[in-house]
Design an enzyme around this catalytic site. Structure first.
Site, PDB file in Angstrom:
ATOM      1  N   GLU A  34      -1.913 -11.249  -4.416  1.00 33.88           N
ATOM      2  CA  GLU A  34      -1.085 -11.479  -3.236  1.00 33.88           C
ATOM      3  C   GLU A  34      -0.480 -10.142  -2.859  1.00 33.88           C
ATOM      4  O   GLU A  34       0.219  -9.508  -3.661  1.00 33.88           O
ATOM      5  CB  GLU A  34       0.021 -12.495  -3.492  1.00 33.88           C
ATOM      6  CG  GLU A  34       0.829 -12.783  -2.224  1.00 33.88           C
ATOM      7  CD  GLU A  34       2.183 -13.391  -2.488  1.00 33.88           C
ATOM      8  OE1 GLU A  34       3.193 -12.750  -2.135  1.00 33.88           O
ATOM      9  OE2 GLU A  34       2.234 -14.495  -3.041  1.00 33.88           O
ATOM     10  N   CYS A  53       7.684 -11.354   0.054  1.00 36.03           N
ATOM     11  CA  CYS A  53       6.360 -11.115   0.633  1.00 36.03           C
ATOM     12  C   CYS A  53       6.091 -12.027   1.822  1.00 36.03           C
ATOM     13  O   CYS A  53       5.381 -11.653   2.752  1.00 36.03           O
ATOM     14  CB  CYS A  53       5.274 -11.325  -0.418  1.00 36.03           C
ATOM     15  SG  CYS A  53       5.378 -10.204  -1.819  1.00 36.03           S
TER      16      CYS A  53
END
Length: 522
Positions: A258, A292
């Protein structure tokens, strides 16, 4: 500041005890860990070397076969006991998370929720995901086929500083219940929450040594971790992710990553303004924007522009910033000077080139060395750094759009595609718009938690925001090697030696045409 320092039950002695599980040939060579709220030294950890990584990997591998041989139900029971211990002892780690990272306690508690949900989910689903599955054989009833899933062996996990507990341990949980050993490296700025979690896992019944923690910088240890691992889980920046993927490729090991994002939020013209404002505050300023999947771009219909911008700016200005180790703060601190400088640089560059500040725009050193106000910009143009670069802080840019189609096009005009958000009064319309957005997760009438917290569904990024997925079946099966076992009975697959090849071809042509028409045959 003194009241803040004394309010935490976690002292230097407890932190020193946590670091004793770290393998280091020279334990006297240490790395200082700073308290993000004050900038003072919180504690220290060993500065591991590549040789220490190899030692830790060997010990984890030695413990793995016996663990893999245990029934899945036994392994799952450890996760459930861990779940209960995390809830019972949450105040210990909440203080740790806040002090390591600087976030407000309400955002630290989201890490408690995540770890517990992941533990519960895989404890209850692992046996189903991992059980042998019958598959259709080449010759239907004559070929019996099973798909098996074996643990990879040693899973490497490299995690960042923004979610010390969640990213420090949650990705390891499905790997563990799948029968793997784990070699994990938390960020050198936030090692203690991950060490605390490993201690609790061992209290819950995990064999000592199965999960090894190494501490130090990614630049020094990353290559060694990749070399020692059979699979790598990485969370971090896109730039570093490209390097990690190349190294994993040279090792011929699979990886899941990720990476970065420049996430967009679309407000449609039928959205409830009050709900959208509340959602945007959460979307942009949770975890001080160091998330994020937080939002850095908001697209607002021209017809709602004045009302939304004034309300959103007022909501941002009313947020309470504080270093308190309780639930009173709306937002905490950035983690370090580097992040503070990034936010300051992006705001300064944008305003120097004509952007307007609707709220915030200033550091708050009276609260702590790395505090910065929740900040909203408008009149942002492509020549400004903030337009396309990920800030990773409490900074969001607003853009006026004239149509839904324009909002979708502009949201997709990015190299990133991690997490987007859509706000509308019509859920069906929201789903239709969401399906046109190039992002791995899209939340309708929620900022990020609806998709992230739905552990049964995959989570990850498109484009430069990552490869692979966490959560759901993807999140556990990626840590396994799929094996096909096919048992043939009576007749072999292929032309029998005593049958004329031309006659065999004609017979098989007839059979294939018949099977094409047979319902239920794949």
């Amino acid at each position: 500041m003194s009241d803040y320092r004394q309010s935490s039950p976690i002292g230097r002695v407890q932190l020193a005890e946590l670091t004793r599980r770290v393998i280091a040939a020279d334990p006297d060579v240490r790395l200082e860990v700073l308290d993000a709220m004050t900038g003072a030294v919180l504690g220290d950890t060993p500065r591991c070397t590549p040789a220490d990584v190899a030692t830790a990997a060997a010990r984890a591998r030695a413990a793995q076969p016996a663990w893999a041989a245990r029934p899945v139900a036994d392994r799952a029971a450890v996760l459930l006991r861990f779940h209960d211990l995390v809830l019972q002892r949450q105040d210990e780690v909440l203080d740790l998370i806040q002090r390591e990272n600087g976030k407000a306690r309400r955002h630290a508690f989201e890490e408690i929720m995540d770890v517990c949900m992941v533990s519960r989910y895989y404890a209850h689903t692992a046996a189903d995901y991992l059980k042998p599955e019958r598959r259709q054989g080449a010759q239907l009833a004559l070929t019996q086929v099973w798909e098996l899933h074996h643990p990879k062996g040693l899973v490497g996990v490299i995690s960042p500083w923004n979610y010390p507990l969640t990213l420090g341990i949650s990705d390891a949980l499905p790997a563990i219940v799948a029968g793997n050993a784990v070699l994990t490296k938390p960020d050198q700025q936030t090692p203690f929450a991950a060490l605390w979690a490993v201690r609790l896992l061992e209290e819950a019944g995990l064999p000592a040594g199965l999960v090894q923690v190494v501490t130090g910088s990614g630049a020094e240890l990353g290559s060694a971790i990749i070399e020692q691992s059979d699979f790598l889980m990485f969370t971090g920046s896109t730039a570093v992710g490209r390097t990690v993927a190349a190294q994993a490729g040279r090792q011929l090991i699979d990886c899941s990553m990720e990476l970065g994002g420049k996430n967009a939020l679309l407000i449609l013209d039928d959205a409830d303004v009050d709900k959208a404002v509340d959602g945007c505050v959460r979307a942009c300023f949770s975890n001080t924007g160091q998330l994020c999947i937080s939002i850095e771009r908001i697209y607002v219909p021209a017809t709602m522009w004045d009302e939304f911008t004034s309300r959103f700016a007022a909501a941002a200005r009313s947020m309470k910033l504080s270093p308190a180790l309780d639930y009173s703060a709306d937002m905490g601190s950035l983690i370090n000077q580097r992040q503070l400088e990034t936010v300051t640089r992006h705001v300064g560059d944008a305003t120097a080139k004509g952007a307007r500040v609707l709220a915030g725009g200033q550091p708050r050193p009276e609260l702590g060395p790395f505090f910065y106000e929740p900040t909203i910009l408008t009149d942002v143009r492509p020549d400004m750094m903030v337009y396309a670069q990920e800030t990773f802080g409490p900074l969001v840019s607003l853009y006026r759009v004239d149509s839904e189609e324009e909002a979708i096009e502009r949201a997709n005009d990015s190299e990133y595609g991690l997490n987007f958000s859509v706000w509308t009064g019509d859920p069906a319309r929201g789903r239709r718009v969401a399906a046109q957005l190039q992002a791995g997760t899209v939340n309708v009438n929620d900022a990020y938690a609806a998709a992230w917290g739905s552990i049964d569904a995959p989570m990850g990024g498109m484009k430069a925001s990552g490869i692979g997925r966490r959560h759901g079946e993807h999140g556990i099966l990626k840590y396994t090697e799929a094996q096909t076992i096919a048992v043939e009975r009576l007749l072999p697959v292929g032309n029998p030696s005593r049958v004329n090849p031309a006659r065999y071809a004609r017979a098989m042509t007839f059979a294939l045409r018949a099977l094409r028409r047979l319902p239920g045959v794949k």
